[in-house]
Write a protein that holds these residues in place. Sequence first.
Motif, PDB file in Angstrom:
ATOM      1  N   ASP A 119       0.808  -1.218   0.000  1.00  0.00           N
ATOM      2  CA  ASP A 119       0.000   0.000   0.000  1.00  0.00           C
ATOM      3  C   ASP A 119       0.843   1.271   0.000  1.00  0.00           C
ATOM      4  O   ASP A 119       0.401   2.317  -0.484  1.00  0.00           O
ATOM      5  CB  ASP A 119      -0.932   0.022   1.219  1.00  0.00           C
ATOM      6  N   ASN A 183       2.292  -3.928   4.321  1.00  0.00           N
ATOM      7  CA  ASN A 183       1.030  -4.434   4.854  1.00  0.00           C
ATOM      8  C   ASN A 183       0.980  -5.927   4.581  1.00  0.00           C
ATOM      9  O   ASN A 183       1.350  -6.377   3.493  1.00  0.00           O
ATOM     10  CB  ASN A 183      -0.158  -3.724   4.226  1.00  0.00           C
ATOM     11  N   THR A 184       0.581  -6.717   5.563  1.00  0.00           N
ATOM     12  CA  THR A 184       0.597  -8.171   5.393  1.00  0.00           C
ATOM     13  C   THR A 184      -0.728  -8.711   4.876  1.00  0.00           C
ATOM     14  O   THR A 184      -0.757  -9.791   4.286  1.00  0.00           O
ATOM     15  CB  THR A 184       0.960  -8.867   6.714  1.00  0.00           C
ATOM     16  N   VAL A 185      -1.816  -8.014   5.114  1.00  0.00           N
ATOM     17  CA  VAL A 185      -3.087  -8.348   4.458  1.00  0.00           C
ATOM     18  C   VAL A 185      -3.107  -7.565   3.151  1.00  0.00           C
ATOM     19  O   VAL A 185      -3.288  -6.352   3.127  1.00  0.00           O
ATOM     20  CB  VAL A 185      -4.303  -7.999   5.334  1.00  0.00           C
ATOM     21  N   SER A 209       2.737  -6.472  13.045  1.00  0.00           N
ATOM     22  CA  SER A 209       1.674  -5.611  12.537  1.00  0.00           C
ATOM     23  C   SER A 209       0.493  -6.394  11.983  1.00  0.00           C
ATOM     24  O   SER A 209      -0.580  -5.826  11.737  1.00  0.00           O
ATOM     25  CB  SER A 209       2.237  -4.689  11.452  1.00  0.00           C
ATOM     26  N   SER A 210       0.680  -7.703  11.793  1.00  0.00           N
ATOM     27  CA  SER A 210      -0.400  -8.520  11.211  1.00  0.00           C
ATOM     28  C   SER A 210      -1.598  -8.643  12.151  1.00  0.00           C
ATOM     29  O   SER A 210      -2.723  -8.854  11.690  1.00  0.00           O
ATOM     30  CB  SER A 210       0.113  -9.928  10.893  1.00  0.00           C
ATOM     31  N   GLU A 213      -4.248  -6.110  11.436  1.00  0.00           N
ATOM     32  CA  GLU A 213      -4.730  -6.281  10.063  1.00  0.00           C
ATOM     33  C   GLU A 213      -5.652  -7.494   9.951  1.00  0.00           C
ATOM     34  O   GLU A 213      -6.694  -7.437   9.291  1.00  0.00           O
ATOM     35  CB  GLU A 213      -3.557  -6.426   9.106  1.00  0.00           C
ATOM     36  N   GLU A 216      -9.031  -6.811  11.678  1.00  0.00           N
ATOM     37  CA  GLU A 216      -9.881  -5.957  10.842  1.00  0.00           C
ATOM     38  C   GLU A 216     -10.523  -6.771   9.729  1.00  0.00           C
ATOM     39  O   GLU A 216     -11.722  -6.610   9.430  1.00  0.00           O
ATOM     40  CB  GLU A 216      -9.042  -4.820  10.249  1.00  0.00           C
TER      41      GLU A 216
END
Length: 426
Positions: A119, A183-185, A209-210, A213, A216
């Motif tokens: 992203d 971003n992992t997602v 950080s996953s 994500e 969500e």
Amino acid sequence: MIKFNKSWLFAILLLFILTACKKDDDNDKQEETTVVEVLDEIMKEWYLWNDELPSLDVSNYNDLNTYFNDLLVDQDKWSFIANLDALLAFLNNGTYTGYGFDLQFEEGNNTPRVSLVYDQSQLYDAGITRSWKLLEINNQTTSSMNEDQIRDKLRDNSVSLLFENNSGEQKTLDLIKKEMNQNTVINSTMIPGQSKKVAYLVFDSFLGSSKAELNEAFNYFNAEGAEELVLDMRYNGGGSTEIANQLAGLISGNTYQGEIFSKYIFNESKSSENFNEAFSNQASAYGFNRVFVITTAATASASELVINSLKPYMGAENIKLIGSKTHGKPVGMNVFEVEKFNLAVLPITFHITDKNNMGYYFNGIPVDHAVEDDTTHDWGDIDESNLKAALDYINNNAFPAVTARAKKGYKREFVRKGLDELISAF
């Protein structure tokens, strides 16, 4: 997969902190140990194959990476050392310096395609997505370059790239490397027009950080009333076992909370460290009766852990693998911090199995339906061959009789190792 201590700030892995120690001599003098001595101490105590370590003469080496790699057994393709600050930044937040995208080759095609875009990448802002071809680097055609030449060009701090989509539209981007967070997602969406409500999740790495994500994404699936899940982990090389536990709990809806998620088996001299890890409670757990997992040879470690650990609970018949067999990494590593040298040492330290002691899948986990990796379509495109196979099964209770079967010829690859393999992006 990498294991951290839950008491650590980010609650990701079992972290053994080992700073360069000191030892007393006969005269009570303090002598600081060398980096090689610290490295040898870690390997002799914790390495899974510590009884097979060779005796090396350090005077024959002028490079620490070469020395470390020569310590490893032939079976070990994964242990590595890295800059400590860079490693922790990536494991916590996916932080690295680059352009924010990756490439894959189609079998028999010399022009690479964009396989994923993060992203924070300039490609994302320009509307360049998975499936676009990379035609030129600095006015040189990629079809005339080998893998090493492409990789070397993309290591430069600035580069000019020419892309083309499937409709023939072209875009030129002049890029400068920048620090960004992966971003992992990569994609989370509901697939329209199916007989059931199908959730589609592209998950790229198991990082600190996953956690947010993934929560969500599953909150979104819950709100949409999803009935089926297609989990796309075709390029997911692994990461934190704690995030693997989280994902398994989100998928299974906390049904197995408190039961054995996985077992960790260390070397014989460290057998007292062996332990079982239970499914943890997940506030955003939704729960699916089955899951379709898209895999390739790049699906490794924590990704395989999720698959292997869910099978004895959900049943192998309810975990359908599509694509090609996984990488085959049923072992994991601890992170040892050597702060004095800003060094992280990540040796393989344990085997990992499911509750029934099933593991040891060094040859990879086989798929139920073999399909070629399709880089000619963007994520979530119902004509993408792997997603299409999953949707056909959901709609018709059977995989398609005719599909883009996995090929067995030569496919060009960008070879990476260590932290570069974890980052797995340009």
